[in-house]
Design a protein around this motif. Structure first.
Motif, PDB file in Angstrom:
ATOM      1  N   GLY A 117       0.846  -1.194   0.000  1.00  0.00           N
ATOM      2  CA  GLY A 117       0.000   0.000   0.000  1.00  0.00           C
ATOM      3  C   GLY A 117       0.873   1.232   0.000  1.00  0.00           C
ATOM      4  O   GLY A 117       1.608   1.502  -0.940  1.00  0.00           O
ATOM      5  N   LYS A 118       0.817   1.990   1.101  1.00  0.00           N
ATOM      6  CA  LYS A 118       1.655   3.186   1.228  1.00  0.00           C
ATOM      7  C   LYS A 118       2.807   2.971   2.194  1.00  0.00           C
ATOM      8  O   LYS A 118       3.610   3.867   2.404  1.00  0.00           O
ATOM      9  N   ALA A 119       2.872   1.789   2.805  1.00  0.00           N
ATOM     10  CA  ALA A 119       3.902   1.516   3.798  1.00  0.00           C
ATOM     11  C   ALA A 119       5.009   0.655   3.199  1.00  0.00           C
ATOM     12  O   ALA A 119       4.764  -0.180   2.329  1.00  0.00           O
TER      13      ALA A 119
END
Length: 179
Positions: free
Chosen positions: A101-103
């Motif tokens: 995802g964004k991590a």
């Protein structure tokens, strides 16, 4: 002045039982009109239509229940495949970073596993916030069963087309670069 019902009773053309039955049916009709029930519809027709409506609701609920059961079975198959085919990551001293995802997440693997992950022969599969490293062919079978499963593959650099006028064409970027 007496009602028609009283006059029929006095004349002997109707009896008390017929009189009560007539008043009862008249009250039932007015009640049905108030409640919005179709007056021309009989009780048997209403029961039949209600039975059909109940059967259709039951079919929908059964279809939903079967779909949920099948989803659970697919997830159980995927978990079983991951348990059987997952590589042992204990003793890993090299970090392999990947994006979820964004991590940015990291797994500790050994040098051979890192090289295989970079080449794409090993893949990371995420299920229920747990990440497993499995062979690429197992990941393909998992993706066939559950296409929405989180799978991370290394993208090969051979797919990009080299530009003829690229001044950096002689400098190869290693795909096992650490960040």
């Amino acid at each position: 002045m007496a009602s028609l019902q009283d006059q029929l009773l006095k004349a002997g053309l109707a009896n008390e039982k017929q009189s009560k039955q007539a008043t009862k049916s008249k009250k039932k009709q007015t009640r049905d009109v108030r409640k919005g029930v179709d007056v021309g519809e009989t009780a048997a027709q209403r029961a039949f239509s209600e039975k059909q409506a109940q059967a259709s609701r039951s079919k929908q609920l059964n279809a939903q229940r079967d779909a949920q059961h099948q989803d659970r079975a697919v997830i159980a198959q995927v978990k079983q495949m991951l348990e059987r085919c997952r590589l042992d990551l204990t003793g890993g001293e090299v970090t392999y970073n990947f994006v979820d995802g964004k991590a940015i997440k990291k797994l500790y693997v050994n040098a051979m596993q890192q090289a295989a992950l970079s080449r794409g022969s090993l893949v990371i599969v995420g299920l229920d916030d747990h990440y497993s490293v499995v062979p690429a062919n197992v990941a393909l079978r998992i993706e066939e069963r559950a296409p929405d499963t989180f799978i991370i593959r290394a993208e090969s650099a051979t797919d990009t087309i080299a530009d003829k006028d690229d001044p950096y064409a002689d400098f190869v970027i290693p795909d096992d670069l650490m960040w």
